[in-house]
Structure formats: C-alpha cells, structure tokens
Design an enzyme around this catalytic site. Sequence first.
Site, PDB file in Angstrom:
ATOM      1  N   ASP A 128      -3.027  20.817 -14.531  1.00  0.00           N
ATOM      2  CA  ASP A 128      -3.924  19.960 -13.512  1.00  0.00           C
ATOM      3  C   ASP A 128      -2.714  18.992 -12.785  1.00  0.00           C
ATOM      4  O   ASP A 128      -2.285  18.192 -13.336  1.00  0.00           O
ATOM      5  CB  ASP A 128      -4.793  19.241 -14.373  1.00  0.00           C
ATOM      6  CG  ASP A 128      -5.885  18.484 -13.395  1.00  0.00           C
ATOM      7  OD1 ASP A 128      -5.858  18.396 -12.040  1.00  0.00           O
ATOM      8  OD2 ASP A 128      -7.319  18.224 -13.448  1.00  0.00           O
ATOM      9  N   HIS A 147      -7.074  22.210 -11.778  1.00  0.00           N
ATOM     10  CA  HIS A 147      -8.110  21.202 -11.592  1.00  0.00           C
ATOM     11  C   HIS A 147      -9.611  21.660 -11.852  1.00  0.00           C
ATOM     12  O   HIS A 147     -10.596  21.293 -11.400  1.00  0.00           O
ATOM     13  CB  HIS A 147      -8.124  20.359 -10.271  1.00  0.00           C
ATOM     14  CG  HIS A 147      -8.733  18.910 -10.502  1.00  0.00           C
ATOM     15  ND1 HIS A 147      -8.564  17.995 -11.369  1.00  0.00           N
ATOM     16  CD2 HIS A 147      -9.930  18.641  -9.434  1.00  0.00           C
ATOM     17  CE1 HIS A 147      -9.336  17.125 -11.089  1.00  0.00           C
ATOM     18  NE2 HIS A 147      -9.973  17.394  -9.964  1.00  0.00           N
ATOM     19  N   SER A 184     -14.382  15.907 -12.615  1.00  0.00           N
ATOM     20  CA  SER A 184     -13.350  14.886 -11.866  1.00  0.00           C
ATOM     21  C   SER A 184     -13.902  13.745 -11.442  1.00  0.00           C
ATOM     22  O   SER A 184     -14.526  13.033 -12.405  1.00  0.00           O
ATOM     23  CB  SER A 184     -12.917  15.721 -10.486  1.00  0.00           C
ATOM     24  OG  SER A 184     -11.820  15.078  -9.752  1.00  0.00           O
TER      25      SER A 184
END
Length: 195
Positions: free
Chosen positions: A148, A175, A85
């Site tokens: 996601d 995610h 991320s």
Amino acid sequence: MASESIGPQTESQRIVIVPGMGCVPVRECNWYAWLQDKLESDPTSRFTVVLQDMPDPHAARESNWLPFIRNTLKFDEKSILIGHSSGCEAIMRLLETDKVRGIILVAACHTDLGSEDEKASEYYNRPWNWDRIRSNAEWIVQLHSPSDKCIPVAEGRFVADQLKSEYMELERRGHFMGGELPEVLKVIRQKCNGL
C-alpha cells in the site's frame, strides 16, 4: 409453539459500506458495487447492503460523514460496517460511541500521515479511544497490504494491535482499489454463518 418455526425467516443482515475519500460516484469506484451486487444477488443469502455517495467526498470531513452515516445510511447494533481508507477512520470514530455487530476495516490508519488533506478531515485531532472502539463491536476484521503506497503497513499493524482485530496482511494488493475484494465477501459469509 410450533408456529414460530413455520415460514421463511425474513430478517436480513444490514451491511453499510463506507468508501474512501474521493470515491464518487461510489458505484464506479473500487470493489464497493461488486461486493454489494455479490451479497444481494445470492439467492441463498439475506443481505441488505447500503452504498451511497458520501457528502463532502473529496475532504471526507468527520463533521459531515458521521451524521450522514448515522442519519442517512443508518445502522444499529445488529449492523455490519465495512470501511475502506478514510471510511475506516469514520467507522472507528463512530464506534467510540455506537455499538454494531461487526466491522471490517480495509487499509485503516490512525495518523494524518503528514498530509494536510488528511489533517483537515478532522479524524486525527484527538486521541483514539481504542478500548471503546473494541468493546462496541462483537468482532473486528482488518485487511492491509505491505504494498500500500497510500497508507504504510505500519499504520495498519498499529491499528490491529490496538483493536486486537483479526488481521490479514495481503501481499501485492496496494490500496485495495481493484474491482473485486473476495476476502471481504468470504469474511462476511463466515461471520454470518452463510446467512
């Protein structure tokens, strides 16, 4: 001459895990500690894995993260960097100037997604130097999931296209916030030839 091959090779592969925003304490978040433990506990491998709480973990500002990665976590041209991320964006900005052996990007993006928090992280305030990022790593592997809900898959596909990365799209993984991520472990072992 023969003495060069006597004795075990002691050099280890340095791997630095750069977590996502808000991941603190880092060893209790997602798959990070699982991966570190898997790599370091395997008696047949020689990995040194760096995993530490990041400064400014909830804002993940570039001005705090990049100096910390360079000066505290430390890496060099032989290192492998793994980002998740916001950690992906930190790694991509690092590679605009620094060389590494390889990178693994898990749920990367290239825009602030219309989020004020993301905008404040400073990564998106200028164009990305895709050519430089690509040329500063021997290899780039990327993972994303169509499910996601934090970062749309179109973001990951765009990054993969720009970086010409080895791109894996994994179904129903969200995610990537689970406790294990065996695909990354497999990539590292393949890239390091069983080191």
